[in-house]
Every structure is written in C-alpha cells, then in structure tokens.
Design an enzyme around this catalytic site. Structure first.
Site, PDB file in Angstrom:
ATOM      1  N   ARG A  52       0.687  -1.077   0.136  1.00 31.49           N
ATOM      2  CA  ARG A  52      -0.239   0.054  -0.076  1.00 31.49           C
ATOM      3  C   ARG A  52       0.943   1.261   0.098  1.00 31.49           C
ATOM      4  O   ARG A  52       0.361   2.351  -0.414  1.00 31.49           O
ATOM      5  CB  ARG A  52      -0.862   0.053   1.356  1.00 31.49           C
ATOM      6  CG  ARG A  52      -2.088  -0.998   0.974  1.00 31.49           C
ATOM      7  CD  ARG A  52      -3.147  -0.958   2.188  1.00 31.49           C
ATOM      8  NE  ARG A  52      -4.361  -1.470   1.720  1.00 31.49           N
ATOM      9  CZ  ARG A  52      -5.290  -1.947   2.217  1.00 31.49           C
ATOM     10  NH1 ARG A  52      -5.210  -1.838   3.654  1.00 31.49           N
ATOM     11  NH2 ARG A  52      -6.416  -2.158   1.845  1.00 31.49           N
ATOM     12  N   LYS A  56     -18.830 -16.567   1.772  1.00 30.25           N
ATOM     13  CA  LYS A  56     -20.578 -16.502   1.993  1.00 30.25           C
ATOM     14  C   LYS A  56     -20.948 -15.713   0.909  1.00 30.25           C
ATOM     15  O   LYS A  56     -20.661 -14.744   0.397  1.00 30.25           O
ATOM     16  CB  LYS A  56     -20.671 -15.687   3.244  1.00 30.25           C
ATOM     17  CG  LYS A  56     -20.144 -16.207   4.518  1.00 30.25           C
ATOM     18  CD  LYS A  56     -20.638 -15.263   5.646  1.00 30.25           C
ATOM     19  CE  LYS A  56     -20.506 -15.970   6.909  1.00 30.25           C
ATOM     20  NZ  LYS A  56     -20.641 -15.166   8.133  1.00 30.25           N
ATOM     21  N   GLY A  99     -12.695  -3.820   0.884  1.00 33.62           N
ATOM     22  CA  GLY A  99     -14.132  -3.402   1.074  1.00 33.62           C
ATOM     23  C   GLY A  99     -14.605  -2.301   0.061  1.00 33.62           C
ATOM     24  O   GLY A  99     -15.658  -2.355  -0.618  1.00 33.62           O
ATOM     25  N   GLY A 113      -9.674  -8.353  -0.535  1.00 33.42           N
ATOM     26  CA  GLY A 113      -8.507  -8.693   0.383  1.00 33.42           C
ATOM     27  C   GLY A 113      -7.739  -9.993   0.085  1.00 33.42           C
ATOM     28  O   GLY A 113      -6.868 -10.054  -0.253  1.00 33.42           O
TER      29      GLY A 113
END
Ligand code: ADP
Ligand code: MG
Length: 399
Positions: A40, A202, A378, A355
């Site tokens: 990052r 999920k 996200g 991620g």
C-alpha cells in the site's frame, strides 16, 4: 463521469503549494511493529513522486488499524514514515500529532523536495464521525486536496470527505484514478467476452455484486463455499460444507434468473475436516459424502474454468475458490490466478478485487501479471455492488 486528477491541475495551482494528500497506508504490522507488506505504501508512490516533481510539498494523512479515536502506540505511523523515506529517497518529516499547531507549523516549514507525514488520523476522536471542526482543521494543513486512498473511499470520514468540503481543488490521486478506471471500465465498457469469477466464504457478502454483474457479464463462474449454498438450492447433498441455510431460497431464485450464464463447480475437493487435509479427494458435485465438506473446486472444474478464462477478454475475479490458506485446498485458487496471468499475457484485461484474493495472487507471485489488483478490499466490493463511494463523490469533476 470522470474525476479531476492531480494531472489536471495547472502549474499555477500546484507549484510551491502544500498538497494535502490522503493515502491508505493501512499496512499489516507484526508484533514487533515491523511492516510485513508494504504494497500500500508503494501504491501511493506515483502520486507522491508526481507531486514532488511538480514542486509541491506533500502533507500526508492516513489511518492505520482500528484505534478507537485516541492514540495507541501500536498503531503509530512512525514505522511507515521510515519505510516511506527508504522508498522515496526523500526526507520524510514525521509529526506525532495531526490536529495541532505543531502539525500546522510543520506543514508551513516543509521544504521543497521533502514530505511531511502526520500521525494516524484515527487517533482523532472526530475522524470517523466526520466532525466538521476537525475537517476544517485538516483542510487548513494544505492548499489543495488529493485523495489517493481508494481503500478508505467507502468511508465518509473527516480526512476523506469532510476535508474536501473545505479545501479546493479536491482531486483524485493516480492510484485512485487507476482503481476507478479499471473497476469502472469493467462495469461500464468491458471488452467482450466479459467473465466474472466469484468465490469466498459467503454468498450473503457477495449477493449485491452478483446482482450488479449478472446483466453485464457473458459468464459468471462460482467457487468457494458459496457454491454449496447453490448446490443446496439444486437439492444436492453438501455434507458438512459451509452453507448459509437462510440464503437457499435466494440462491434458487438467482439460479432460475441467471440461466446458463451462471456456472457452478462440476466437482469438489472434499475431506472430513481441514485437519485431515491429507485425506482429501475429488468427487462429482452430486456425490459429496454426508460426513465430509467441500474445501475447494475439483480438477475438472479447474480445467473448465481455465478454458473459460483463456477465451475471455475481460476477467474480473473476487473471492478465493477454496480454503486457500490450507493446502491442498489452494489448488483451485492458484489455478485461477495462473489462468488469469496467462490471459493477461495474451491481451485480456484482468482485474482482481478483494483482500483475500489479492493476498492469494501476491502469494503466488502473480501480482505483476494481472492488469490490475485492487488495493481496496471493502471499497472495491462496494464499488462493484454499484454503490457510490463518498470519498470519490466529493472530488471535483473533470471538465
Ligand atoms: P475476498 O477477501 O477476496 O473478498 P472473502 O473474504 O469473501 O474473499 O473469502 C475468503 C475466505 O473464504 C477465505 O478465508 C477462505 O478460506 C474462505 N473459503 C473459500 N472457500 C471455502 C470453502 N469451500 N469452505 C470454507 N471456507 C471457504
Ligand atoms: Mg476477505
């Protein structure tokens, strides 16, 4: 609708000016406070270097971790400051406060060719509340605003949104622009065939992405535990696999609507438990034993997904195909990463979001072989869901 970027500003707007730059230096640290992955920080370098080249004095803001609105030494940006100095070769002034006279003075004293990094914005109580007083105080630290923190763009905080309401021009950094170009380009104008691959634990976390992508893609390949909820919707036995019982009706409805565009794994790698990974074996999807669980896609699925990837021109991937943290259940995820790397070499546009998917690609050493690996987990998911990112919305439009 394109946002204005640092490149769109005139020399008069930037030269000698203090550029208040919000970046995402939210890097992982080990117990000794050592940075374990500086991706990052590297990702923000093009913007910082461009600002230096153009004669600006960058004043840098970032968050790190989740301190609760007050200083916590383990979340200090001090180690990031040292790494930034190594990477840029420029002097980095670090100030241990952000909303203070000291920070203001340091921003004015910062010399040409130097950078100023201020301490973690989440040490400030008003940051996550987008407190207007704090936003104004931060805005006073610069002469214009650059947001390069794509990973924080889905949060309306004082340093991402509030500040831009008091400081103009407010423009996108180069990383922000790259993220929006790739993710936005795939959604609005993909080269066809456009293939999406979705996995992860999920279905509930990805349902809005499926809804958003379905009308746009030529094919949607499913992997991960998510596949098992679909299996149940088809009336198949899934043994001890992870299934979201309450989502089965929704999966059924999606299957009916998607028709042939949605592909589920044909076979599964199953085992009695993750601890007994040595007993793993491949079974057709209609033969998952009652006392076993699916932990990865099987070899036939790997082969057919690889073929589909090879034939696509735009490929968007989010979510691992299996429990890639535990070999041999990393095989499906690795195979998808490999196939995408090959497709990139043949001219396809390949985009990885999420991620865990990004971590898997980086572990496989294939990061540079993708067109784009998103730095925002996200944020990229919310973008793909079709949500507006407040940190982007607030920036100036390109004319
Ligand atoms: P991303 O961060 O890339 O968006 P997710 O967070 O949605 O991905 O999903 C990643 C997680 O899904 C991983 O921790 C992985 O172990 C888990 N997972 C994938 N396949 C399975 C499976 N068959 N059973 C249980 N967990 C799975
Ligand atoms: Mg994840």
């Amino acid at each position: 609708m394109r946002k204005k970027t640092v490149r769109d500003l005139s020399d008069a707007q930037v030269k000698g000016k203090r550029a208040l730059v919000r970046v995402d230096f939210n890097v992982p640290l080990d117990d000794d406070g050592q940075i374990t992955d500086d991706t990052r920080i590297r990702a923000a370098l093009p913007t910082l270097e461009l600002l230096l080249e153009r004669g600006c004095r960058p004043v840098i803001l970032s968050h790190l971790g989740r301190p609760k609105g007050k200083p916590e030494p383990k979340y200090s940006l001090q180690p990031v400051s040292r790494r930034l100095e190594e990477l840029t070769g420029a002097r980095v002034n670090f100030v241990e406060s952000t909303d203070s006279d000291e920070a203001m003075q340091a921003s004015l004293d910062c010399k040409h060719g130097e950078l100023l990094l201020l301490e973690n914005t989440r040490f400030l109580g008003g940051e996550e509340k987008n407190d207007p007083r704090l936003a104004r105080a931060l805005a006073a630290l610069g002469d214009f605003f650059v947001n390069d923190a794509f990973g924080a763009a889905h949060r309306a905080h004082a340093s991402t949104v509030g500040v831009a309401e008091h400081l103009r021009p407010a423009v996108a950094g180069l990383l922000m622009q790259t993220e929006l170009d790739y993710l936005g380009g795939a959604l609005s104008n993909p080269k066809k065939p456009f293939l999406a691959i979705l996995g992860g634990a999920k279905i509930s976390g990805k349902i809005d992405v499926i809804e958003q992508l379905l009308p746009k893609v030529d094919g949607l390949l499913i992997g991960g535990a998510m596949a098992c909820t679909f299996y149940r919707a088809m009336g198949l036995e899934t043994g001890k696999s992870l299934v979201e019982e309450d989502r089965i009706p929704m999966a059924k409805e999606l299957l009916a609507r998607a028709g042939a565009r949605l592909t589920l794994p044909h076979d599964a790698m199953v085992a009695p438990s993750l601890e007994r990974a040595r007993d793993a074996n491949a079974v057709p999807r209609n033969a998952i034993p009652k006392d076993q669980a699916m932990f990865d896609i099987g070899p036939q699925t790997i082969a057919s997904y690889a073929r589909a990837i090879a034939n696509a021109k735009t490929i968007m991937w989010n979510g691992p195909m299996g429990v890639f943290e535990t070999p041999p259940f990393d095989a499906g995820t690795r195979a998808v990463a490999d196939a995408m790397a090959k497709a990139t070499a043949k001219g396809a546009t390949t985009i990885v979001g999420g991620g865990d998917s990004a971590a898997a690609v980086s572990e496989a050493g294939l990061e540079k072989k993708m067109s784009h690996v998103s730095t925002g987990g996200g944020a990229s998911l919310e973008f793909l869901e079709g949500k507006k990112l407040p940190g982007v919305e607030v920036l100036d439009e390109a004319v």
